[in-house]
Design an enzyme around this catalytic site. Structure first.
Site, short mmCIF file in Angstrom:
data_model
loop_
_atom_site.label_atom_id
_atom_site.label_comp_id
_atom_site.label_asym_id
_atom_site.label_seq_id
_atom_site.Cartn_x
_atom_site.Cartn_y
_atom_site.Cartn_z
CG ASN A 292 -3.17 -2.02 7.02
OD1 ASN A 292 -3.05 -2.08 6.15
ND2 ASN A 292 -4.62 -3.13 7.69
CE LYS B 33 -4.06 -2.25 2.65
NZ LYS B 33 -4.70 -1.89 3.46
CG HIS C 240 -5.59 -6.04 0.05
ND1 HIS C 240 -6.60 -5.65 0.56
CD2 HIS C 240 -5.70 -6.78 -1.54
CE1 HIS C 240 -7.71 -6.75 -0.16
NE2 HIS C 240 -6.84 -7.37 -1.02
CE1 TYR D 234 -9.61 -2.64 0.85
CE2 TYR D 234 -8.68 -1.13 0.15
CZ TYR D 234 -8.57 -1.93 0.75
OH TYR D 234 -7.00 -1.99 1.50
CD GLU E 157 -9.11 -8.26 -2.79
OE1 GLU E 157 -9.46 -8.60 -2.40
OE2 GLU E 157 -8.01 -9.25 -2.92
P1 IDP Z 1 -7.84 -5.81 5.86
O1 IDP Z 1 -6.71 -5.30 5.83
O2 IDP Z 1 -7.43 -6.36 6.81
O3 IDP Z 1 -8.81 -7.47 5.33
P2 IDP Z 1 -10.53 -5.26 6.40
O4 IDP Z 1 -11.24 -5.11 7.48
O5 IDP Z 1 -11.02 -5.57 4.91
O6 IDP Z 1 -9.11 -5.79 7.12
O7 IDP Z 1 -10.39 -3.68 5.86
C1 IDP Z 1 -9.58 -3.30 4.66
C2 IDP Z 1 -8.93 -2.10 4.71
O8 IDP Z 1 -9.89 -0.98 5.62
C3 IDP Z 1 -7.84 -2.80 6.17
O9 IDP Z 1 -6.90 -3.35 5.80
C4 IDP Z 1 -7.82 -1.18 5.94
O10 IDP Z 1 -6.77 -0.45 5.70
C5 IDP Z 1 -9.15 0.20 6.16
N1 IDP Z 1 -9.18 -0.31 8.30
C6 IDP Z 1 -10.32 -1.29 8.49
N2 IDP Z 1 -10.89 -1.15 9.57
C7 IDP Z 1 -10.75 0.29 9.28
C8 IDP Z 1 -10.91 1.52 10.66
O11 IDP Z 1 -11.32 0.74 12.03
N3 IDP Z 1 -10.29 2.57 10.34
C9 IDP Z 1 -9.97 2.79 9.14
N4 IDP Z 1 -9.43 1.81 8.44
C10 IDP Z 1 -10.01 1.10 9.06
MG MG Z 2 -10.06 -7.50 4.02
#
Ligand code: IDP
Ligand code: MG
Length: 136
Positions: free
Chosen positions: A115, A12, A118, A52, A129
């Site tokens: 983070n 990312k 992905h 997304y 994807e």
């Molecule tokens: P994942 O990437 O671990 O699968 P997901 O729940 O699918 O997590 O969420 C997609 C992305 O959305 C996350 O990787 C992160 O960048 C962002 N995200 C998830 N939860 C939050 C939140 O509570 N606040 C802000 N961004 C979030």
């Molecule tokens: Mg996810």
């Protein structure tokens, strides 16, 4: 039984911006992932919104899509036995604060949003994807 799978990985913007691509790719390779395809691109916000879409009702959706389209990303097709689950394990928890030692997000993640990586969450979504980024 062999269970060779492919999964989509994205390095990312927060990680590309800090020039962490090679370190993260080495983590994948050292865990036995093959990088079958890769390309560095920057996507438009509407494309991030499509990618997304599953999160469109979440409060963080708009910021998330703005972030994913804010700078270059490295998208990759990874292959390994049980690649989907193995990649999720190597990535660590969504919130870097909760990610286990030695995971990518524990090492490099900045926040729950930024983070660093992905990874597809199921074999079915991996196919969708991979097509999203690599269908010609
Ligand atoms: P994942 O990437 O671990 O699968 P997901 O729940 O699918 O997590 O969420 C997609 C992305 O959305 C996350 O990787 C992160 O960048 C962002 N995200 C998830 N939860 C939050 C939140 O509570 N606040 C802000 N961004 C979030
Ligand atoms: Mg996810």
């Amino acid at each position: 039984m062999s269970n060779l799978q492919q999964t989509l990985s994205i390095i990312k913007p927060d990680a590309v911006e800090r020039s962490l691509e090679n370190e993260i790719k080495e983590m994948f390779k050292s865990k036995g992932f093959s990088i079958l395809k890769e390309k560095k691109i920057q996507i438009e916000k509407f494309e991030a919104e499509k990618f997304y879409k599953v999160h469109e009702t979440k409060a963080f959706y708009n910021d998330l899509c703005a972030y994913l389209s804010s700078g270059p990303i490295l998208v990759m097709v990874l292959e390994k036995e049980n690649a989907v689950l193995e990649n999720r394990k190597l990535m660590g928890a969504t919130n870097p604060k909760d990610a286990e030692n030695g995971t990518i997000r524990e090492k490099y993640g900045i926040s729950i949003e930024k983070n660093s990586v992905h990874g597809s969450d199921s074999v079915e979504n991996a196919k969708i994807e991979i097509d999203f980024f690599f269908k010609d």
